[in-house]
Enzyme design. Sequence first.
Site, PDB file in Angstrom:
ATOM      1  N   ILE A 121       0.839  -1.218   0.000  1.00  0.00           N
ATOM      2  CA  ILE A 121       0.000   0.000   0.000  1.00  0.00           C
ATOM      3  C   ILE A 121       0.868   1.259   0.000  1.00  0.00           C
ATOM      4  CG2 ILE A 121      -2.011  -1.096   1.055  1.00  0.00           C
ATOM      5  CD1 ILE A 121      -1.228   0.053   3.737  1.00  0.00           C
TER       6      ILE A 121
ATOM      7  N   SER B 196     -11.367  -0.050  15.076  1.00  0.00           N
ATOM      8  CA  SER B 196     -11.094  -0.839  16.277  1.00  0.00           C
ATOM      9  C   SER B 196     -11.688  -0.208  17.532  1.00  0.00           C
ATOM     10  CB  SER B 196      -9.569  -0.946  16.453  1.00  0.00           C
ATOM     11  OG  SER B 196      -9.258  -1.506  17.713  1.00  0.00           O
TER      12      SER B 196
ATOM     13  N   TYR C 172      -1.642   2.846  18.099  1.00  0.00           N
ATOM     14  CA  TYR C 172      -2.393   2.047  17.118  1.00  0.00           C
ATOM     15  C   TYR C 172      -3.835   2.571  17.053  1.00  0.00           C
ATOM     16  CZ  TYR C 172      -5.638  -1.612  15.846  1.00  0.00           C
ATOM     17  OH  TYR C 172      -6.693  -2.295  15.301  1.00  0.00           O
TER      18      TYR C 172
ATOM     19  N   LYS D  83      -6.105   4.553  13.974  1.00  0.00           N
ATOM     20  CA  LYS D  83      -7.431   4.122  13.492  1.00  0.00           C
ATOM     21  C   LYS D  83      -8.430   5.293  13.580  1.00  0.00           C
ATOM     22  CE  LYS D  83      -6.780  -0.250  12.500  1.00  0.00           C
ATOM     23  NZ  LYS D  83      -7.020  -0.814  11.154  1.00  0.00           N
TER      24      LYS D  83
HETATM   25  C1  WQD Z   1      -6.911  -9.556  25.698  1.00  0.00           C
HETATM   26  C2  WQD Z   1      -6.825  -9.785  27.198  1.00  0.00           C
HETATM   27  C3  WQD Z   1      -4.811  -8.920  28.178  1.00  0.00           C
HETATM   28  C4  WQD Z   1      -2.184 -11.761  26.031  1.00  0.00           C
HETATM   29  C5  WQD Z   1      -5.813  -5.671  21.289  1.00  0.00           C
HETATM   30  C6  WQD Z   1      -5.780  -4.361  20.560  1.00  0.00           C
HETATM   31  C7  WQD Z   1      -7.138  -4.146  19.930  1.00  0.00           C
HETATM   32  C8  WQD Z   1      -7.478  -5.304  19.049  1.00  0.00           C
HETATM   33  C9  WQD Z   1      -7.414  -6.618  19.809  1.00  0.00           C
HETATM   34  C10 WQD Z   1      -6.956  -4.988  16.709  1.00  0.00           C
HETATM   35  C11 WQD Z   1      -6.280  -8.565  27.971  1.00  0.00           C
HETATM   36  C12 WQD Z   1      -4.854 -10.452  28.291  1.00  0.00           C
HETATM   37  C13 WQD Z   1      -3.291 -11.063  26.493  1.00  0.00           C
HETATM   38  C14 WQD Z   1      -1.434 -12.552  26.926  1.00  0.00           C
HETATM   39  C15 WQD Z   1      -2.924 -11.916  28.701  1.00  0.00           C
HETATM   40  N1  WQD Z   1      -6.574  -5.396  17.940  1.00  0.00           N
HETATM   41  N2  WQD Z   1      -3.650 -11.149  27.808  1.00  0.00           N
HETATM   42  N3  WQD Z   1      -1.836 -12.598  28.239  1.00  0.00           N
HETATM   43  O1  WQD Z   1      -5.356  -5.848  24.315  1.00  0.00           O
HETATM   44  O2  WQD Z   1      -7.851  -6.428  24.396  1.00  0.00           O
HETATM   45  O3  WQD Z   1      -6.811  -5.633  22.284  1.00  0.00           O
HETATM   46  O4  WQD Z   1      -6.110  -6.703  20.365  1.00  0.00           O
HETATM   47  O5  WQD Z   1      -7.983  -4.435  16.418  1.00  0.00           O
HETATM   48  O6  WQD Z   1      -7.074  -2.969  19.173  1.00  0.00           O
HETATM   49  O7  WQD Z   1      -5.511  -3.363  21.468  1.00  0.00           O
HETATM   50  O8  WQD Z   1      -6.289  -7.889  23.111  1.00  0.00           O
HETATM   51  O9  WQD Z   1      -5.671 -10.251  23.039  1.00  0.00           O
HETATM   52  O10 WQD Z   1      -3.866  -8.531  23.570  1.00  0.00           O
HETATM   53  O11 WQD Z   1      -5.631  -9.041  25.277  1.00  0.00           O
HETATM   54  O12 WQD Z   1      -3.247 -11.981  29.906  1.00  0.00           O
HETATM   55  O13 WQD Z   1      -0.416 -13.217  26.586  1.00  0.00           O
HETATM   56  O14 WQD Z   1      -5.919 -10.855  27.464  1.00  0.00           O
HETATM   57  O15 WQD Z   1      -4.296  -8.342  29.371  1.00  0.00           O
HETATM   58  O16 WQD Z   1      -6.945  -8.509  29.218  1.00  0.00           O
HETATM   59  P1  WQD Z   1      -6.568  -6.405  23.636  1.00  0.00           P
HETATM   60  P2  WQD Z   1      -5.290  -8.970  23.707  1.00  0.00           P
END
Ligand code: WQD
Length: 338
Positions: free
Chosen positions: A84, A148, A172, A176
Amino acid sequence: KPRPAGQGARGPPRARAAPFPTAAASHRKEHNMKILVVGGAGYIGSHVARECLDSGHSVTVYDNLSSGSKGNLFPEASFVEGDILDYPALLSAMRGGYDALVHLAAFKAAGESMLKPEKYSLNNLNGTVNILNAALEAGVGRVVFSSSAATYGEPKYLPIDERHPTEPENYYGFTKLEIERILGWYDRLKGLRFAALRYFNAAGYDVRGRISGLERNPANLIPVVMEAACGMRPEVQVFGNDYGTKDGTGVRDYVHVSDLARAHVAALEWIAKNDRSLTVNLGSEEGLSVLEIVEAARRVTGRPVPAKIVGRRPGDPAKLVASSALAKETLGWEARHS
Ligand code: WQD
């Protein structure tokens, strides 16, 4: 806390440009459109491409395969390998007489965006401006944009609806939100109609098993849990269990990727029918904690899924749950597989 540029400033002039030529001239019904899926070799992009094909539309995928994979491509869809950031290549791809494009080509790791904002500016912001300018130049008049829940930042109330303040907590989410603002201006000034779909936590795979490309080095919870389930990593690190939630661990709204894909097709058809733009949340409206996800994975896989409580991850809100009432009301959409 940096506030998004233009926050609180008067929005673009209220006068709306005439409908874009494609919208006015195209007599294709909204049911057999030619669609360019930018980022269509990726996790969500491949599910969107699949759903567009299943709904009778024709699809071309434009992707640089930086995180997507050829294994996620379908024989019924054409494929153009391109970046892109390569405007000439993008413009030439756009000249395929498309009724609409879906834009899912972005970097999405919130944590990484706080360490390397320049990488996110270049790819997410410059890349998207290229896509929108090429669309205008090539006469593609409708865009569905992968936005998002990160545009909202720390929740002020739950569930989060589209009226909730947008104060992203990470770069990020800022990119968006900025893209949504650019889309707003291009709608009013150039008649480019868009749907900004604010995903909550995307999860799962095609329920008919047609897509299986694994994300390399995932950071999101469910892929991490599944890697622990099959021994690709020793354990799941649980980022904190001292939040004010049901079991102290983070609560999120996990929405199935097949449900998300269906919403993209509904949004494409809605814009074609109504010649208006739309910004909607896409979530399951149900909150699940990290430990509930780990327990579910143990139950489903029959594997131990080792997990260890560690410190909080900076910037993580305790709980994020969507209201998807607007998507239900406008698109007739609701989560089925989540
Ligand atoms: C989910 C929960 C972590 C990993 C992010 C982006 C958001 C979207 C989705 C694109 C939280 C916990 C996570 C790990 C953990 N992305 N966790 N151990 O942070 O809600 O959102 O991804 O659109 O924009 O910000 O997603 O999956 O990273 O975390 O305990 O190894 O799992 O603390 O509570 P998040 P996540």
